[in-house]
Design an enzyme around this catalytic site. Structure first.
Site, PDB file in Angstrom:
ATOM      1  N   GLY A   1       0.849  -1.201   0.000  1.00 12.28           N
ATOM      2  CA  GLY A   1       0.000   0.000   0.000  1.00 12.28           C
ATOM      3  C   GLY A   1       0.876   1.239   0.000  1.00 12.28           C
TER       4      GLY A   1
ATOM      5  CE1 TYR B   1     -10.305   0.865   7.985  1.00 10.85           C
ATOM      6  CE2 TYR B   1     -11.293   2.492   9.440  1.00 10.85           C
ATOM      7  CZ  TYR B   1     -10.176   1.934   8.843  1.00 10.85           C
ATOM      8  OH  TYR B   1      -8.931   2.454   9.125  1.00 10.85           O
TER       9      TYR B   1
END
Ligand code: SER
Length: 320
Positions: free
Chosen positions: A11, A143
């Site tokens: 990422g 999330y």
């Protein structure tokens, strides 16, 4: 540079990844840090980069073998707002991505893992202020649900297989070097860019929605510091509460106005305001301070001055 570490940042194009990889390269040497993401970075980069999804186990294994990776920083994630629109994908990326990396550690291919959790593990049943490490965690976003499950997975792999995985619960992270995406706390970055470019901003949270936040420099410091601490100091293997600042959109607006007098904010809360309503306003991070010596360096006015100074430089360079 001599380093016994070979680091993989998964990422590395993201809001935190972009800044973290640069700091790690400067600390451990560009030859010892590898970035990976789903797309090639937009900008020219000096570090080694591999195109890879954390869900692609075979490609990941090739990268880990090729560079003899020891430490992984796994930052790829679906954040809160984007996650609500993509529930299955959010679960898949946030959980199966983590599981892939934990299993590489179990197979002794890598030694140490950093994986961030979030304040989103808390929910409406958590106290609003000074939220303690072991206060109730009943998240209301996918999330938060995936981060809470991820915390339990990390703790399970630590206890069962002795995997050295370390984690902190990031609050909203604010910086000027990179843009966030898909989060509820993103407003606190967008607001600076719009203030400098247009002197006005339309805010998607309500004006008094206080949330826990942190300046990027402090977040990077915390991340590297927990990874560099001796293993015996990391007593919590779910994820550490971490705290720095708490403010509302109105408070950051006033602070920005000290630098840009004609700045105007219109408040047009959308569904992200409902997500934020379930989160705490301030966090107690006594354990992180006591166990591995965490301490933030920035307060609100210091952070705001630093961001405005740097963004002014950045945008005035673009004009010439
Ligand atoms: N920054 C995250 C989000 O807004 C919260 O940790 O989704």
């Amino acid at each position: 540079m001599l380093s016994h570490k070979k680091i993989l940042v998964i990422g590395s194009n993201g809001q935190i990844g972009t800044v973290l990889i640069k700091t790690l390269c400067e600390k451990y040497g560009y030859e010892n840090v590898i970035g990976s993401d789903l797309k090639h970075p937009d900008k020219q980069i000096k570090f080694i980069f591999e195109l890879c999804s954390v869900l692609d186990k075979d490609k990941l294994e090739q990268i880990i073998d090729k560079y003899k990776i020891t430490d992984v920083y796994l930052l790829a994630a679906y954040l809160s707002a984007k996650g609500e629109k993509n529930i299955n994908q959010a679960w898949d990326l946030n959980i199966n991505g983590l599981l892939n990396i934990l299993n590489f550690a179990k197979e002794e291919k890598i030694k140490k893992i950093f994986w961030p959790s979030s304040i989103a593990v808390f929910g409406p049943t958590t106290p609003k202020n000074d939220v303690k490490q072991y206060d109730k965690t009943e998240p209301v976003t996918i999330y938060g649900v995936s981060k809470l499950a991820g915390e339990a997975l990390c703790n399970y792999y630590y206890n069962k297989f002795d995997i050295d995985v370390r984690s902190i619960r990031y609050p909203g992270i604010i910086g000027w070097k990179s843009m966030p995406g898909g989060g509820t706390t993103d407003y606190a970055v967008d607001i600076f860019h719009e203030a400098i470019k247009k002197s006005k901003y339309s805010c998607f949270l309500s004006e008094n929605r206080i949330l826990p936040m942190m300046y990027m420099d402090d977040a990077i410091n915390a991340t590297i510091s927990i990874m560099d601490s001796p293993s015996e100091k990391i007593k919590i293997r779910t994820s550490y509460n971490l705290s720095s600042l708490s403010f509302s959109p109105k408070q950051i607006e006033s602070e920005i106005k000290k630098h840009i007098e004609n700045f105007e904010v219109k408040y047009e809360p959308d569904e992200r305001d409902n997500l934020a309503a379930g989160w705490p306003q301030s966090i107690n991070d006594d354990y992180a301070r006591k166990d591995w010596g965490w301490k933030p360096n920035y307060n609100l006015s210091h952070m705001v001055s630093d961001i405005i100074l740097n963004l002014n430089k950045k945008y005035s360079k673009k004009k010439v």
